[in-house]
Motif scaffolding. Structure first.
Motif, PDB file in Angstrom:
ATOM      1  N   GLU A 154     -21.214  24.005 -17.015  1.00 18.03           N
ATOM      2  CA  GLU A 154     -19.854  24.411 -16.668  1.00 18.03           C
ATOM      3  C   GLU A 154     -18.885  23.694 -17.594  1.00 18.03           C
ATOM      4  N   ILE A 155     -17.655  24.139 -17.602  1.00 20.90           N
ATOM      5  CA  ILE A 155     -16.603  23.447 -18.336  1.00 20.90           C
ATOM      6  C   ILE A 155     -15.666  22.828 -17.310  1.00 20.90           C
ATOM      7  N   GLU A 156     -15.484  21.503 -17.397  1.00 13.45           N
ATOM      8  CA  GLU A 156     -14.551  20.818 -16.499  1.00 13.45           C
ATOM      9  C   GLU A 156     -13.128  21.242 -16.849  1.00 13.45           C
ATOM     10  N   ALA A 157     -12.382  21.654 -15.846  1.00 14.00           N
ATOM     11  CA  ALA A 157     -11.018  22.134 -16.091  1.00 14.00           C
ATOM     12  C   ALA A 157     -10.117  21.028 -16.624  1.00 14.00           C
ATOM     13  N   THR A 158     -10.250  19.819 -16.103  1.00 10.80           N
ATOM     14  CA  THR A 158      -9.336  18.742 -16.483  1.00 10.80           C
ATOM     15  C   THR A 158      -9.622  18.172 -17.860  1.00 10.80           C
ATOM     16  N   SER A 159     -10.895  17.970 -18.175  1.00 12.17           N
ATOM     17  CA  SER A 159     -11.229  17.309 -19.441  1.00 12.17           C
ATOM     18  C   SER A 159     -11.645  18.280 -20.542  1.00 12.17           C
ATOM     19  N   ARG A 160     -11.968  19.510 -20.183  1.00  8.81           N
ATOM     20  CA  ARG A 160     -12.469  20.518 -21.125  1.00  8.81           C
ATOM     21  C   ARG A 160     -13.806  20.086 -21.744  1.00  8.81           C
ATOM     22  N   ARG A 161     -14.549  19.262 -21.004  1.00 11.57           N
ATOM     23  CA  ARG A 161     -15.881  18.845 -21.438  1.00 11.57           C
ATOM     24  C   ARG A 161     -16.917  19.751 -20.779  1.00 11.57           C
ATOM     25  N   GLY A 162     -18.051  19.906 -21.443  1.00 12.40           N
ATOM     26  CA  GLY A 162     -19.162  20.578 -20.797  1.00 12.40           C
ATOM     27  C   GLY A 162     -19.738  19.650 -19.740  1.00 12.40           C
ATOM     28  N   LEU A 163     -20.103  20.203 -18.592  1.00 10.18           N
ATOM     29  CA  LEU A 163     -20.720  19.430 -17.519  1.00 10.18           C
ATOM     30  C   LEU A 163     -22.072  20.057 -17.224  1.00 10.18           C
ATOM     31  N   LEU A 164     -23.146  19.334 -17.550  1.00  8.43           N
ATOM     32  CA  LEU A 164     -24.499  19.823 -17.345  1.00  8.43           C
ATOM     33  C   LEU A 164     -25.023  19.314 -16.017  1.00  8.43           C
ATOM     34  N   THR A 165     -25.639  20.196 -15.259  1.00 13.65           N
ATOM     35  CA  THR A 165     -26.324  19.811 -14.034  1.00 13.65           C
ATOM     36  C   THR A 165     -27.810  19.822 -14.348  1.00 13.65           C
ATOM     37  N   LEU A 166     -28.421  18.646 -14.262  1.00  9.20           N
ATOM     38  CA  LEU A 166     -29.824  18.453 -14.593  1.00  9.20           C
ATOM     39  C   LEU A 166     -30.574  18.000 -13.352  1.00  9.20           C
ATOM     40  N   ARG A 167     -31.837  18.367 -13.271  1.00 13.14           N
ATOM     41  CA  ARG A 167     -32.657  17.952 -12.143  1.00 13.14           C
ATOM     42  C   ARG A 167     -33.921  17.331 -12.709  1.00 13.14           C
ATOM     43  N   ASN A 168     -34.149  16.053 -12.368  1.00 13.87           N
ATOM     44  CA  ASN A 168     -35.348  15.397 -12.892  1.00 13.87           C
ATOM     45  C   ASN A 168     -36.569  15.828 -12.071  1.00 13.87           C
ATOM     46  N   PRO A 169     -37.774  15.528 -12.524  1.00 17.23           N
ATOM     47  CA  PRO A 169     -38.973  15.998 -11.821  1.00 17.23           C
ATOM     48  C   PRO A 169     -39.081  15.546 -10.370  1.00 17.23           C
ATOM     49  N   SER A 170     -38.419  14.456  -9.987  1.00 16.05           N
ATOM     50  CA  SER A 170     -38.472  14.034  -8.587  1.00 16.05           C
ATOM     51  C   SER A 170     -37.457  14.776  -7.727  1.00 16.05           C
ATOM     52  N   GLY A 171     -36.609  15.586  -8.364  1.00 16.11           N
ATOM     53  CA  GLY A 171     -35.659  16.398  -7.605  1.00 16.11           C
ATOM     54  C   GLY A 171     -34.241  15.873  -7.581  1.00 16.11           C
ATOM     55  N   ARG A 183     -21.973  14.801 -19.314  1.00 18.41           N
ATOM     56  CA  ARG A 183     -20.889  15.502 -19.999  1.00 18.41           C
ATOM     57  C   ARG A 183     -21.127  15.557 -21.499  1.00 18.41           C
ATOM     58  N   THR A 184     -20.505  16.564 -22.116  1.00 14.68           N
ATOM     59  CA  THR A 184     -20.480  16.660 -23.569  1.00 14.68           C
ATOM     60  C   THR A 184     -19.104  16.201 -24.031  1.00 14.68           C
ATOM     61  N   GLU A 185     -18.917  16.185 -25.323  1.00 16.34           N
ATOM     62  CA  GLU A 185     -17.570  15.967 -25.843  1.00 16.34           C
ATOM     63  C   GLU A 185     -16.734  17.203 -25.501  1.00 16.34           C
ATOM     64  N   GLN A 186     -15.425  17.135 -25.750  1.00 18.15           N
ATOM     65  CA  GLN A 186     -14.540  18.242 -25.408  1.00 18.15           C
ATOM     66  C   GLN A 186     -14.962  19.524 -26.114  1.00 18.15           C
ATOM     67  N   GLN A 187     -14.746  20.623 -25.418  1.00 12.53           N
ATOM     68  CA  GLN A 187     -15.107  21.946 -25.909  1.00 12.53           C
ATOM     69  C   GLN A 187     -14.422  22.285 -27.235  1.00 12.53           C
ATOM     70  N   GLU A 188     -13.259  21.704 -27.492  1.00 12.98           N
ATOM     71  CA  GLU A 188     -12.488  22.021 -28.690  1.00 12.98           C
ATOM     72  C   GLU A 188     -13.031  21.343 -29.946  1.00 12.98           C
ATOM     73  N   THR A 189     -13.911  20.350 -29.784  1.00 10.52           N
ATOM     74  CA  THR A 189     -14.482  19.674 -30.945  1.00 10.52           C
ATOM     75  C   THR A 189     -15.730  20.425 -31.406  1.00 10.52           C
ATOM     76  N   ASP A 190     -16.046  20.292 -32.685  1.00 11.12           N
ATOM     77  CA  ASP A 190     -17.253  20.951 -33.208  1.00 11.12           C
ATOM     78  C   ASP A 190     -18.491  20.470 -32.467  1.00 11.12           C
ATOM     79  N   ARG A 191     -18.601  19.170 -32.315  1.00 14.10           N
ATOM     80  CA  ARG A 191     -19.771  18.595 -31.642  1.00 14.10           C
ATOM     81  C   ARG A 191     -19.855  19.047 -30.195  1.00 14.10           C
ATOM     82  N   GLY A 192     -18.724  19.023 -29.478  1.00 10.78           N
ATOM     83  CA  GLY A 192     -18.707  19.470 -28.083  1.00 10.78           C
ATOM     84  C   GLY A 192     -19.102  20.937 -27.966  1.00 10.78           C
ATOM     85  N   ARG A 193     -18.513  21.771 -28.798  1.00 13.22           N
ATOM     86  CA  ARG A 193     -18.811  23.210 -28.776  1.00 13.22           C
ATOM     87  C   ARG A 193     -20.293  23.457 -29.065  1.00 13.22           C
TER      88      ARG A 193
END
Length: 192
Positions: A66-83, A89-99
């Protein structure tokens, strides 16, 4: 003053191609500009490699991006093998690295990934878990216990609802299920 890395000059000259007769000054400027560009690329690559070498690594199932509305960062939801769920978060969506990281994560949603994570100081007292890199590990099977935990979380903790959707889908009580089977059950829960 640092020394010149002549391998960058050689690479830039090769990228510029042969020098046309009579255009030596323009060709020299082109080689110079390419050398500077390559130097900057090399510096960024060195920083990224250092970040990866210091990052913690773990395997997880990438559920959503998802993209956080306030920070414009990517927000990944991850689930490890134990559940357990982890958000990174990523860098901001507007940066090359974030994108780039957001696009890569979106392409790997629903797959097992090797996550490279580092902590970034947000303030003197707070740090944020940041994504350095993702590596695809495939869309292999998910252990039933982990899949059931994901479905239970999707059902808001309502055990009877989660069990009913699981049973209706005809999924096993042990072993493993495919990512597609899990996604079908999750879609059914979300569609209710």
């Amino acid at each position: 003053m640092g020394s010149v890395d002549y391998s960058l000059v050689i690479a830039a000259a090769q990228a510029a191609g042969p020098c046309p007769v009579g255009e030596e000054p323009a060709w020299g400027r082109r080689v110079h500009a390419l050398t500077v560009d390559l130097h900057l690329v090399a510096q960024q690559a060195a920083q990224d490699i250092a970040r990866l070498e210091q990052a913690s690594r773990f395997v997880a199932f990438l559920e959503k991006v998802e993209i956080e509305a306030t920070s414009r960062r990517g927000l990944l939801t991850l689930r490890n093998p134990s559940g357990d769920v982890e958000h990174i978060r990523t860098e901001q969506q507007e940066t090359d690295r974030g994108r780039d990281l957001i696009e890569r994560a979106r392409a790997l949603t629903g797959r097992w990934v090797l996550v490279y994570r580092y902590n970034d100081k947000a303030s003197a007292t707070k740090s944020v878990r940041m994504l350095a890199h993702l590596m695809d590990l495939g869309d292999g099977a998910i252990a039933v216990n982990l899949a059931k935990k994901i479905v239970l979380d999707d059902a808001g903790g309502a055990v009877p609802r989660a069990q009913a959707v699981w049973a209706e889908a005809g999924l096993p009580d042990g072993g493993a299920v495919s990512v597609d089977q899990l996604q079908q059950v999750r879609a059914k829960l979300q569609g209710e």
